[in-house]
Enzyme design. Structure first.
Site, PDB file in Angstrom:
ATOM      1  N   ASP A   8      30.659  42.436  60.086  1.00  0.00           N
ATOM      2  CA  ASP A   8      31.582  42.733  61.181  1.00  0.00           C
ATOM      3  C   ASP A   8      32.011  41.379  61.734  1.00  0.00           C
ATOM      4  O   ASP A   8      31.272  40.751  62.492  1.00  0.00           O
ATOM      5  CB  ASP A   8      30.899  43.567  62.263  1.00  0.00           C
ATOM      6  CG  ASP A   8      31.815  43.823  63.451  1.00  0.00           C
ATOM      7  OD1 ASP A   8      33.010  44.115  63.235  1.00  0.00           O
ATOM      8  OD2 ASP A   8      31.343  43.720  64.599  1.00  0.00           O
ATOM      9  N   GLU A  67      34.875  44.402  57.391  1.00  0.00           N
ATOM     10  CA  GLU A  67      35.875  45.142  58.160  1.00  0.00           C
ATOM     11  C   GLU A  67      37.212  44.403  58.113  1.00  0.00           C
ATOM     12  O   GLU A  67      37.266  43.183  58.234  1.00  0.00           O
ATOM     13  CB  GLU A  67      35.398  45.273  59.609  1.00  0.00           C
ATOM     14  CG  GLU A  67      36.258  46.168  60.461  1.00  0.00           C
ATOM     15  CD  GLU A  67      35.684  46.352  61.854  1.00  0.00           C
ATOM     16  OE1 GLU A  67      36.440  46.143  62.820  1.00  0.00           O
ATOM     17  OE2 GLU A  67      34.491  46.691  61.971  1.00  0.00           O
ATOM     18  N   ASP A 139      27.235  44.717  67.151  1.00  0.00           N
ATOM     19  CA  ASP A 139      27.913  44.055  66.035  1.00  0.00           C
ATOM     20  C   ASP A 139      27.148  44.247  64.730  1.00  0.00           C
ATOM     21  O   ASP A 139      27.752  44.399  63.669  1.00  0.00           O
ATOM     22  CB  ASP A 139      28.104  42.566  66.337  1.00  0.00           C
ATOM     23  CG  ASP A 139      29.026  42.352  67.530  1.00  0.00           C
ATOM     24  OD1 ASP A 139      30.212  42.707  67.422  1.00  0.00           O
ATOM     25  OD2 ASP A 139      28.557  41.851  68.563  1.00  0.00           O
TER      26      ASP A 139
END
Length: 173
Positions: A8, A67, A139
C-alpha cells in the site's frame, strides 16, 4: 504454493503485507509499515526503495501486488503517490518479481465484499481472513488486502484459463 508481497504505497507511510498461498489456504507471514523519516521527497523515495528491497530479501516473495494510483482532487498528492509507487515497483522489478496492480475498489471488494469499504472494515476482515490475534495497522491491512486480492484474482484466472496466467517474470506491464 506462492508467497505474495502486497504494498500500500504512500509518500509518508508505505504499508506491506506478506502471505503464503497454498491452494485455497492463505497464511499470514508478516506485515508492517515503512515510515519515512526524511523530510524531502527524494530521501523518502530512497527509503521506500530500500525498505521494500529489504522486505523482498527477508521474505523472498514470488509475486508483487500493489495498489494503483487513484485520481485525487489534489494533483500534488497524486504525483507524490505515483512516485512512491514507482520506488516500490523498481525494487520489485530489480528482484525479478512479476508486478500486478489492483484498483483500491477491487482490493476492498476482494476483502470485504464491497468496493466502498472504509479502512476499519478492511482491517477487521483482514484480521478475520488471516486469523490474526489483533487488527493490523491500517496501511499494513491495505497491503495485506492487495496480497489477498491477488491470491483470489489469480485463483480465478487459473480456474478460467485452466493454467497459469503466463505472466513474465521481471516484466512490468
Amino acid at each position: 504454493m506462492s508467497i505474495i508481497l502486497g504494498i500500500d504505497p504512500g509518500s509518508r507511510i508505505t504499508g506491506y503485507g506478506v502471505i503464503r498461498q497454498n491452494g485455497r489456504h492463505l497464511q499470514y507471514l508478516g506485515s508492517g509499515c515503512i515510515r519515512m523519516s526524511e523530510k524531502e521527497l527524494p530521501g523518502r523515495l530512497k527509503q521506500i526503495y530500500a525498505g521494500v528491497s529489504e522486505i523482498i530479501t527477508q521474505f523472498q516473495p514470488d509475486v508483487f501486488a500493489i495498489e494503483q494510483v487513484f485520481m485525487s482532487k489534489n494533483a500534488d498528492s497524486a504525483l507524490k503517490l505515483g512516485q512512491a509507487r514507482g520506488s516500490a515497483i523498481v525494487a520489485a522489478v530489480n528482484a525479478d518479481l512479476p508486478v500486478y496492480e489492483y484498483a483500491a475498489r477491487l482490493i476492498k471488494q476482494a476483502v470485504t465484499g464491497t468496493g466502498g469499504a472504509d479502512k476499519s472494515q478492511v482491517q477487521h476482515m483482514v484480521m478475520s481472513m488471516l486469523k490474526l490475534p489483533a487488527k493490523p495497522q491500517a496501511d499494513a491491512a491495505d497491503a495485506l488486502g492487495a496480497a489477498i486480492c491477488h491470491a483470489n484474482t489469480n485463483k480465478t484466472l487459473i480456474a478460467l484459463a485452466g493454467k497459469a496466467t503466463g505472466a513474465r517474470r521481471g516484466r512490468y506491464r
